[in-house]
Write an enzyme that holds these catalytic residues in place. Structure first.
Site: not given
Lengths: 435, 475
Positions: A39, A114, A139
C-alpha cells in the site's frame, strides 16, 4: 512471463498501482516465489511513496518500513505501491489524485478503500502474490470484502508501524491480504513481532499462523448491534446462511451485545481526525514532497503548499480534527472520545469472555457503483464504516473472508477476536473458507 | 535614579536547558553539535520524515528525574508525552513532542539566599531546529536558513512560580540553578545556547509581559532590566501595560512586541500516540535518589570540613563552577597543605583567570602545574614574590611554572652567589654602612633594597636581610 510485466498489464485494465519498483529482487525464505505489493502509505526505499497524496508526489523514502525489511529477508519480491485514498481518508478509493482502481467483479463499481489497490491486485493477480495493506478504521476489511479476497487486520501493536505514513497513529495497523486464509496467514507470520523502531509494538512471541486446523466447539458470537437496521437485507441473508453452515459443522452461535456500538463511529472519527490533523502538519513543502517557489512569509508558503497538495477530504479532516482539540472544545470532543473508546474496548472484552470470535457482515452493502458514490454526502461515506470502526477503535484483530455473493458481488464475513487471538480467528476464517 | 538599589518586580521564569545526553531525545543522532556543519547530525526521525516514529531516550528521562529530585519536586509515577501543535519553520513536524497534562515532576523550590523560589513543574521536550537569519533580525531578515542539527536535542523545561522579586534575584536564581545542574552532570554550561529563558515580568501587580528566548545569564539580566524600566516608565507616564509577548534582541539590548496575547496560538494538545505511557518503577526513582551526586551547598560544607578552609574560600571555589572545585580537590591530592592551595587558588589563580577573561577550562592550567608552583616556593627555587608574578604568565601562556623559571632564568641564587652580591653592595655603599654603625638601623633597609634591585626576583627578601645584617656585623 515475470510478475512485474504481468502486473503492469493488469494495471492497464484495473488501475491499482501508483508506482512500480524498477526491478524485482528475490531471495530465499518463507516468501520465496511471492511477489508482494505494498500500500502506498508504507515506505519502500527507492520507490516513490505518496500515501495517495499530491503533497508527497515525487517523495522517495530513504528507508524501508520494518514490514518491508522483513518481507525482503524472507525472499519476497517487492512489486511497488498500490493505490489508496489520500492518507487513508476514504471508503471507496476515489479520494486521490492518482489511480482510482476498478472493482474486478464489475468495473463500474468501487473496490472499496482505503486499501483499494491492494484488494484489487490481490483479486486479479494470476501469479503468486500477497499484499501489504493498512487499516485505521476498516481500510483492509472493506476492500477485501468488496473485491472478494481475504483481508487481515492484526491486533494494534502486533505489527511494527515504522515506515507507515501516519493517518491516526493510535489506530493505524499494517495488515495483509491474500487470495486464501493460508496465504494471508503466511504474510502475517512474516511481518508480525517486535521492532526496536516502534515503541508501541508488542513483544509477544509470534505463532506460525499458517498452522490451520478446525477449532473444536468454536463459539461464535453474533452481536445484535451489527445486524438489522442499516444492513442490506440480501447481504445479511448471505451472512446468515454462512453462519448456519458453520453451526451445522459444530460451531455454537451465541447472541451477544456490544451496547456502546452506536457511539463508536463518532468516537472513532474524532480521535482519527484529531490525530490526522497533527500528522498532516509536517507536510509544508520544506524538506520533501511538493515544493514551490518561496514567496512571502512562512505562513503564506505553508498555506500555498497545503492548498495545492491536499485534496478536499484531507482539508475537511484537518479542519474538523483541529476543531475537536481546540481549547474550549477539547473536553467535549477529543477527551470524551478517548473515554468512549475505553467503553467500546470494555464491550469487546466482556463479549470475549463468552465467545472465541464475533461474526458480522464486513460491510452493510456490496460495492457501490461510482455514480452512486458521487451522490453520497460526506456523512454517508462515514456511515459505511459503521461495522468496522468499533473493532478498529478497540485494536482487536479482524478478518474479512469471502462468504458468497449478493447482486453477483462478493460479500465478506467479518470475524473479530480478542487482542492477540489472531490464530484462533484465522482458524475460524479457514473453516468459513472451507464450507 | 536609585543607583544600585534592586528594582522591585514580579518575575517568573521558564528555563530551557539542553541535557547532555549522548543522543537526541527521540533518535540516535549525536547531541555534540556545536562544531558540526549544519544539517549533518540528522536522520528521518529528527527531520520528521513521513513514516518515522520517535523512540524515547531513557537517559534524558533519568536526567529529568534527577533534576526534579534536586529541586525537591514530586516525581510523577507515569511519563506521558503530548503534541504541542503550531506552525513554525524551526519545527520539523510542525508539532513539538513535549509533556503537557502530566509533567515529569511538580512542585518544589530553590533557595536563593534566604528567599524561597517555588518550582511549578519540570518536564522534558525536544528542542526545535535552529533558525539562522541572514541580512536582518527575526522580523526583517532577507532569508532564513534552517539547521536541523539542534532538532530533537533533549531539553528540560523548569518553570518557576512568580516568586522572584528583582532582576538581581533572577540572575542569582539562574546562577544557582545552573550550578546545581552542573553538579548533577546533566548539563554542560559551556554549550552554545545551552540555557535559554522565557521570563514573565510585571510590576505593581500590573499586566504580565512575556519576554521570549533570552540566551545566557548576562542577557537575562539585561533583558529583565530593560523590561522593568520600560514598564516603570510607561506607568510613570500614565500609560497602561499591555499583556503581550516580547522579543529580546541581544545586540541592541531592547525588547520589542512580538505578538499580543489575544493572538496567542491555541496549541491543540493531543496525547503523543507513537509513545506508550511509561510507569516509573520505585526502583528506578529510588535508585536515582540514592545515587544523587553531591549538590553545591553540600559540597561547600564538605570542603570546609575536609580541607579546613574557610567558608568564604569554599563558597568561592564551589560557586566558580564544578570544574574549579574538582580542580581544587585534585590539587589537594598532589600538595600536602590544602589551606595554602585554597589561599593561592582564591587569591591569585582566580584573579589571573579573571584578568585574562578565561575560564578554568579555557586555560591550560592543570593541578599538576599549579601545585608545582607551590612546591617550588617551598623548596626555595623561587620566592613568594616571584610566584605571584609568575602565576600571571602561567595562566596566560599555559606553560608549566618550572619551564617558565628555566626559560627566564628566574630561579633563586645559591646563598654563596648571593653573599658575593651582598659583599659588593656593602663595599660600594660605605656611607650607609657608617650610618648603620652610628645607630641608624634604617640604613640596612637601603642596603637590602639595593641587593634586591640587583638580583631582581632571584632572592627571597628575608634571606637577603639575613646576609646584609651578617655582612654589617662582620665588617
Amino acid at each position: 512471463m515475470n510478475s512485474l510485466k504481468r502486473a503492469k498489464e493488469l494495471d492497464q485494465e484495473y488501475h491499482f498501482m501508483n508506482a512500480f519498483a524498477d526491478s524485482l529482487d528475490s531471495g530465499e525464505g518463507r516468501l520465496k516465489g511471492y511477489t508482494v505489493s505494498v500500500k502506498d502509505n508504507v515506505c519502500v526505499k527507492g520507490v516513490q511513496s505518496t500515501a495517495g497524496s499530491k503533497v508527497l508526489e515525487g517523495y522517495v523514502p530513504p528507508f524501508d518500513a520494518t514490514v518491508i525489511a522483513k518481507c525482503r529477508a524472507e525472499g519476497a519480491s517487492i512489486l511497488g505501491k498500490t493505490t489508496q485514498d489520500e492518507f487513508g481518508f476514504g471508503t471507496f478509493n476515489v479520494n486521490t489524485p492518482f489511480n482510482k482502481p476498478l472493482n474486478p467483479h464489475d468495473p463500474e463499481r468501487s473496490t472499496g478503500g482505503s486499501s483499494g489497490g491492494a484488494a484489487c491486485i490481490t483479486a486479479v493477480a494470476d501469479f503468486p502474490h500477497l499484499a501489504i495493506s493498512e487499516s485505521t478504521g476498516g481500510s483492509i476489511s472493506c476492500p477485501a470484502s468488496w473485491c472478494g479476497v481475504v483481508g487481515v487486520t492484526p491486533t494494534y501493536g502486533r505489527v511494527s508501524r515504522w515506515g507507515l505514513i501516519d493517518y491516526a497513529n493510535s489506530l493505524d495497523k499494517i495488515g495483509v491480504m491474500g487470495k486464501t486464509v493460508k496465504e494471508a496467514a503466511l504474510l502475517l507470520s512474516v511481518i508480525s513481532g517486535p521492532d526496536k523502531y516502534d515503541s508501541t509494538v508488542l513483544d509477544t512471541p509470534v505463532p506460525d499462523y499458517t498452522e490451520l486446523e478446525s477449532v473444536e466447539e468454536l463459539k461464535v458470537g453474533v452481536p445484535k448491534e451489527y445486524y438489522g437496521e442499516g444492513i442490506n437485507s440480501d447481504v445479511e441473508k448471505t451472512i446468515w446462511s454462512t453462519l448456519k453452515k458453520l453451526e451445522s459443522k459444530g460451531a455454537k452461535l451465541i447472541d451477544v451485545s456490544l451496547p456502546h456500538t452506536k457511539y463508536a463511529l463518532s468516537s472513532y472519527y474524532i480521535i482519527a481526525m484529531a490525530e490526522a490533523s497533527t500528522n498532516l502538519s509536517k507536510f509544508s513543502g520544506l524538506r520533501y514532497g511538493l515544493q514551490e517557489h518561496i514567496e512571502g512569509d512562512f505562513n503564506q508558503y505553508f498555506s500555498k503548499i497545503r492548498t495545492l497538495g491536499f485534496g478536499d477530504e484531507s482539508k475537511r479532516r484537518v479542519m474538523l480534527g483541529t476543531f475537536t482539540r481546540m481549547a474550549g472544545y477539547r473536553d467535549a470532543y477529543y477527551l470524551k472520545a478517548l473515554k468512549v473508546r475505553t467503553k467500546v474496548i470494555e464491550d469487546f472484552k466482556h463479549a470475549f469472555e463468552a465467545v472465541d470470535v464475533l461474526a458480522a457482515p464486513t460491510m452493510p452493502v456490496v460495492a457501490p457503483r461510482f455514480d452512486e458514490i458521487e451522490e453520497l454526502e460526506p456523512i454517508q461515506h462515514y456511515m459505511m464504516d459503521i461495522l468496522t470502526v468499533a473493532p478498529n477503535l478497540a485494536g482487536i484483530p479482524m478478518v474479512s473472508v469471502p462468504c458468497g455473493t449478493s447482486e453477483d458481488m462478493p460479500v465478506g464475513l467479518h470475524l473479530m477476536a480478542d487482542h492477540l487471538q489472531e490464530h484462533t480467528m484465522l482458524r475460524a476464517a479457514w473453516e468459513v473458507e472451507n464450507l | 535614579m536609585g543607583g544600585r538599589k534592586p528594582v522591585k518586580a514580579t518575575i517568573g521564569l521558564e528555563i530551557h536547558v539542553q541535557l547532555n545526553t549522548e543522543s537526541k531525545l527521540f533518535c540516535s543522532c549525536t547531541t555534540e553539535i556545536d562544531d558540526l556543519e549544519p544539517n549533518t547530525a540528522v536522520c528521518p526521525i529528527c527531520l520528521g520524515y513521513p513514516g518515522s516514529k520517535p523512540k524515547l531516550n531513557r537517559k534524558a528521562v533519568e536526567h529529568g528525574i534527577t533534576i526534579g529530585i534536586a529541586l525537591e519536586s514530586r516525581i510523577k509515577p507515569v511519563i506521558r508525552f503530548s503534541r504541542k501543535n503550531y506552525f513554525y519553520p524551526d519545527m520539523s513536524k510542525n508539532y513539538q513532542i513535549t509533556q503537557y497534562e502530566v509533567p515529569l515532576a511538580e512542585g518544589g523550590y530553590l533557595m536563593v539566599g534566604d528567599h524561597r523560589v517555588g518550582i511549578t513543574r519540570v518536564h522534558i521536550e525536544e528542542d526545535p531546529a535552529k533558525l539562522v537569519h541572514v541580512g536582518g533580525g527575526i522580523t526583517n531578515a532577507r532569508e532564513t536558513l534552517i539547521d536541523y542539527n539542534r532538532a530533537g536535542v533533549p531539553l528540560v523545561e523548569i518553570v518557576t512560580e512568580p516568586d522572584i522579586e528583582s532582576t538581581e534575584e533572577a540572575r542569582d536564581f539562574l546562577k544557582k540553578l545552573s550550578l546545581i545542574l552542573e553538579h548533577l552532570r546533566v548539563y554542560d554550561p559551556s554549550g552554545e545556547g545551552s540555557l535559554r529563558v522565557d521570563a514573565n515580568v510585571s510590576i505593581d501587580g500590573g499586566n504580565r509581559v512575556e519576554v521570549k528566548n533570552i540566551t545566557g545569564f548576562r542577557n537575562v539580566e539585561k533583558a529583565l532590566n530593560y523590561e522593568v524600566v520600560r514598564q516603570r516608565s510607561a506607568v510613570n507616564m500614565g500609560l497602561s501595560i499591555v499583556r503581550e509577548t516580547r522579543h529580546f534582541d541581544a545586540e541592541t539590548g531592547v525588547t520589542s512586541t512580538l505578538r499580543l496575547k489575544e493572538q496567542e496560538e491555541d496549541y491543540g494538545y493531543i496525547a503523543e500516540p507513537d509513545l506508550t505511557q511509561i510507569h516509573l518503577s520505585e526502583e528506578l526513582v529510588g535508585g536515582l535518589r540514592a545515587s544523587m551526586p553531591e549538590l553545591p551547598d553540600q559540597r561547600i560544607q564538605r570542603l570546609v570540613d575536609q580541607y579546613g578552609i574557610t567558608r568564604f574560600q569554599s563558597d568561592i571555589i564551589v560557586n566558580t563552577g564544578l570544574r574549579m572545585s574538582i580542580f581544587y580537590e585534585k590539587c589537594c591530592e598532589l600538595y600536602p597543605d590544602s589551606k595554602t592551595v585554597a589561599n593561592w587558588l582564591v587569591t591569585y589563580l582566580l584573579k589571573s583567570l579573571n584578568y585574562e577573561g578565561m575560564s578554568l577550562e579555557e586555560s591550560s592550567v592543570a593541578p599538576e602545574t599549579f601545585t608545582e608552583l607551590l612546591t617550588m616556593m617551598d623548596d626555595g627555587t623561587i620566592s613568594e614574590r616571584l610566584a605571584k608574578e609568575l602565576i600571571k604568565d602561567y595562566v596566560k601562556t599555559g606553560k608549566s611554572p618550572r619551564k617558565l623559571v628555566e626559560e627566564k632564568n628566574l630561579a633563586l641564587l645559591p646563598v654563596d652567589e648571593l653573599r658575593v652580591v651582598v659583599g659588593e653592595v656593602v663595599s660600594e655603599n660605605q656611607k650607609a654602612v657608617d650610618d648603620y654603625r652610628s645607630g641608624k638601623t634604617k640604613a640596612a633597609e637601603y642596603l637590602i633594597g639595593q641587593v634586591l634591585r640587583r638580583v631582581r626576583a632571584r632572592a627571597a627578601a628575608n634571606t637577603v636581610r639575613e646576609l646584609v645584617l651578617e655582612a654589617l656585623k662582620g665588617n
